[in-house]
Design an enzyme around this catalytic site. Structure first.
Site, mmCIF file in Angstrom:
data_model
loop_
_atom_site.group_PDB
_atom_site.id
_atom_site.type_symbol
_atom_site.label_atom_id
_atom_site.label_comp_id
_atom_site.label_asym_id
_atom_site.label_seq_id
_atom_site.Cartn_x
_atom_site.Cartn_y
_atom_site.Cartn_z
ATOM 1 N N HIS A 131 70.264 -85.227 -24.392
ATOM 2 C CA HIS A 131 70.380 -85.660 -22.997
ATOM 3 C C HIS A 131 69.079 -85.315 -22.269
ATOM 4 C CE1 HIS A 131 71.662 -85.946 -18.853
ATOM 5 N NE2 HIS A 131 72.642 -86.724 -19.286
ATOM 6 N N GLU A 158 69.690 -94.089 -21.269
ATOM 7 C CA GLU A 158 69.819 -93.505 -19.929
ATOM 8 C C GLU A 158 68.437 -93.423 -19.274
ATOM 9 O OE1 GLU A 158 73.614 -91.136 -19.280
ATOM 10 O OE2 GLU A 158 72.178 -89.733 -20.113
HETATM 11 P P1 PGA Z 1 75.232 -89.887 -13.707
HETATM 12 O O1 PGA Z 1 74.911 -89.076 -15.031
HETATM 13 O O2 PGA Z 1 76.293 -90.886 -14.034
HETATM 14 O O3 PGA Z 1 75.720 -88.836 -12.733
HETATM 15 O O4 PGA Z 1 73.961 -90.548 -13.280
HETATM 16 C C1 PGA Z 1 74.739 -89.706 -16.266
HETATM 17 C C2 PGA Z 1 74.155 -88.744 -17.253
HETATM 18 O O5 PGA Z 1 73.203 -88.024 -16.897
HETATM 19 O O6 PGA Z 1 74.655 -88.667 -18.387
#
Ligand code: PGA
Length: 258
Positions: free
Chosen positions: A96, A166
């Site tokens: 992540h 992401e």
């Molecule tokens: P968010 O987080 O939906 O709060 O933007 C997603 C993540 O960081 O996995």
């Protein structure tokens, strides 16, 4: 037949105590029971996993948010893949951006993926660029992340991996964040498929799910899943609201066609 979508809630360092974690987990489990055409996972802090494992099932899988890159030994504060498996964890978020920001490298992520697979836990491998200010530079960032994180993984096991795109600039907690669009999602989905096809062959690349995360909520979920072509979603903040998370699962379920 379309593949079932997968919704993975990333609770991050929430909720504040086990009582709330258990209540939210059970409320979500009850609410989503009828949405049988969606796979649902909640990735919880380590300390709640053992208790939540009493209630996890194929309707609501348990996920971890990290795993050690070593299998055992003198690694203070770390949790191994086999310990997660002992807590009935079926998925684990690896790499992540919030962990990469703490210094996690592609090499460590690669080791983590291999250990998770060995313990029969599906890795949810996060990739994504921090900004888009330098032309097409962001494509190269994701390419390097994929190539270095997935090196040496067998064709047979790589199908168990889920890639989560992401873009850091779209995550809810990023300062001056911007919304990612369904086009951003679709473009990166196609690009990731191409990299995976170059690495593992088109047939295998086709089976690897690519999901989207970054400020997903009940308002934008459908556009990422339908026009954005995402195989699933990784909501963070929205997964902390039982109501919003349930709604996202419902939307994913409506996308399934027999
Ligand atoms: P968010 O987080 O939906 O709060 O933007 C997603 C993540 O960081 O996995």
């Amino acid at each position: 037949m379309t593949m079932k979508k997968i919704i993975i809630g990333n609770w991050k360092m929430n909720p504040k105590n086990l009582v709330t974690a258990k209540k939210d987990f059970l409320d979500i489990k009850k609410n989503i029971n009828e949405y049988k055409n969606t796979q649902v996972v909640l990735a919880s802090p380590f300390v709640y996993l053992k208790e939540l494992s009493k209630f996890s099932s194929s309707r609501l899988f348990l996920g971890g948010q990290n795993v050690s890159f070593e299998s055992e030994g003198a690694y203070t504060g770390e949790v191994s893949a086999s310990m997660l498996a002992d807590c009935r964890v079926s998925y684990v978020i690896i790499g992540h951006s919030e962990r990469r920001a703490l210094g996690e490298t592609n090499e460590q992520i690669n080791k983590k993926i291999k250990l998770a697979l060995k313990s029969k836990i599906s890795p949810v491998v996060c990739v994504g660029e921090s900004d888009r200010e330098h032309g097409m530079w962001y494509l190269g960032v994701v390419k390097t992340q994929l190539e270095e994180c997935l090196v040496g993984i067998s064709k047979k096991l790589v199908e168990e991996i889920i890639i989560a795109y992401e873009p850091i600039w779209a995550i809810s907690t990023t300062q001056n964040r911007r919304d990612a669009t369904k086009e951003d999602c679709q473009e990166m989905r196609i690009y990731i498929k191409k990299i995976l096809a170059d690495m593992f062959g088109a047939k295998i690349a086709d089976k690897i799910r690519i999901i989207y995360g970054g400020s997903v909520d009940e308002k934008n979920a459908k556009s990422f899943l339908v026009e954005g072509g995402a195989d699933g979603l990784l909501p963070g903040r929205a997964s902390l609201s039982v109501k919003k998370f349930t709604e996202i699962v419902k939307i994913a379920n409506d996308c399934y066609q027999k």
